[in-house]
Design a protein around this motif. Sequence first.
Motif, short mmCIF file in Angstrom:
data_model
loop_
_atom_site.label_atom_id
_atom_site.label_comp_id
_atom_site.label_asym_id
_atom_site.label_seq_id
_atom_site.Cartn_x
_atom_site.Cartn_y
_atom_site.Cartn_z
N ARG A 1 -21.51 35.55 18.32
CA ARG A 1 -22.60 35.59 20.05
C ARG A 1 -22.55 37.27 20.30
NH1 ARG A 1 -16.60 32.00 19.40
NH2 ARG A 1 -16.21 33.70 18.35
N TYR A 2 -21.10 38.13 19.70
CA TYR A 2 -21.68 39.40 20.16
C TYR A 2 -22.97 40.15 20.07
CZ TYR A 2 -16.07 38.84 20.40
OH TYR A 2 -14.60 38.18 20.87
N ASP B 1 -25.37 38.00 19.02
CA ASP B 1 -26.18 38.12 20.10
C ASP B 1 -26.73 37.86 21.31
OD1 ASP B 1 -26.99 35.54 17.99
OD2 ASP B 1 -26.03 34.45 19.05
N LEU B 2 -25.52 38.55 22.39
CA LEU B 2 -25.53 39.23 23.61
C LEU B 2 -25.65 40.53 23.34
CD1 LEU B 2 -21.74 38.18 24.71
CD2 LEU B 2 -24.18 37.47 25.76
N GLU C 1 -28.18 41.44 21.65
CA GLU C 1 -29.66 41.79 21.62
C GLU C 1 -30.19 41.02 21.98
OE1 GLU C 1 -30.27 38.64 18.13
OE2 GLU C 1 -29.31 39.48 16.28
N GLN C 2 -29.67 40.05 23.33
CA GLN C 2 -30.12 39.36 25.05
C GLN C 2 -30.14 40.43 25.79
OE1 GLN C 2 -28.06 35.75 25.31
NE2 GLN C 2 -28.36 34.93 23.38
N HIS C 3 -28.91 41.65 26.22
CA HIS C 3 -29.12 42.73 27.33
C HIS C 3 -29.04 43.57 27.03
CE1 HIS C 3 -27.22 38.76 29.31
NE2 HIS C 3 -26.98 38.28 28.26
N GLY C 4 -29.28 44.14 25.71
CA GLY C 4 -29.87 45.84 25.32
C GLY C 4 -28.78 46.20 25.64
N TYR D 1 -25.33 45.50 27.05
CA TYR D 1 -24.44 44.69 26.56
C TYR D 1 -22.67 45.22 26.65
CZ TYR D 1 -21.69 43.12 22.40
OH TYR D 1 -20.49 42.46 21.99
N ARG E 1 -25.88 26.01 19.38
CA ARG E 1 -26.61 27.26 17.68
C ARG E 1 -26.47 26.09 16.66
NH1 ARG E 1 -25.60 32.41 15.50
NH2 ARG E 1 -24.59 32.55 13.65
#
Length: 292
Positions: free
Chosen positions: A123-124, A126-127, A129-132, A135, A267
Amino acid sequence: MSKANSLLVLLFAYAISLFLGWWIAELIAPSHPIYFVAIADVVATLVIFAFSFGLKNSSVYDPYWSVIPIAIAAYWLWEARDAGVAANEFRQWILLAVVSFWGMRLTFNFARGWPGLSHADWRYVDLAEQHGKAYWLISFSGVHFMPTVLVFFGMVPVYFAMNSATPLGGWDVLGVLIAVGGTLIETVADEQLREYRRMRPENEPFLRRGLWRYSRHPNYFGEISLWVGLFLFIFGLGRSDLYWTGVGALAMIVLFVFISIPMIDKRMVASKPGYEAHMQRVSALIPWFPRG
């Protein structure tokens, strides 16, 4: 870093966080034990976040969920006895035992399954990767601080129950049964999941045996039961003005039902063939007989 060295780093981080939390709360010297714990809890969380940031791994925070409630319960029991509060000692020790049993079991489950600091929860990842670059702001607010607040409010009923002199009754018994029962359910579910991951059967893309046949997330059901069980002690105190302390248990239900479960199910649907059909048949949380 090896797993053994990673665990030593975590042990050091948690020792420092608890010491600094206690020390700063003592310096501020708030007027109420609940405020003392709130200050110490926030400071300890900030310290753990500093370690997470420095080690570039938010999973450093993961055992905080199960470690800090034991420290909170132990402090409130010690504080009540040190202040000479006229309280039911048997209830105090029961609550400490219930919280400690759950916390030590969950911490042990984390420690034996955690590969080390080379691994971060998906989950971390993914976060990140999504928020750069944003994060770590999200990690502080959502991964570190929010769970600390939820656990703190989940523990508030324990304070009032530990400081009550009312005799033990049916609500205490029910609270113990649900809290301990939930811990046992969570234990069995985690063991079944651990065995499934060890075996990795080719014809079974996801676990649907044992408790997992009746609930897609029986471990979460057990976790929620712990917090509901702790709140039920309030009903035995004869004080309707304390019903507000159920906000912690309610927040836990909201967290798992509306955030954790949908995230994992999404997921699983994307990665496991047949899981979407499985969702139509099997209860998301409360164990029940499969449909169809």
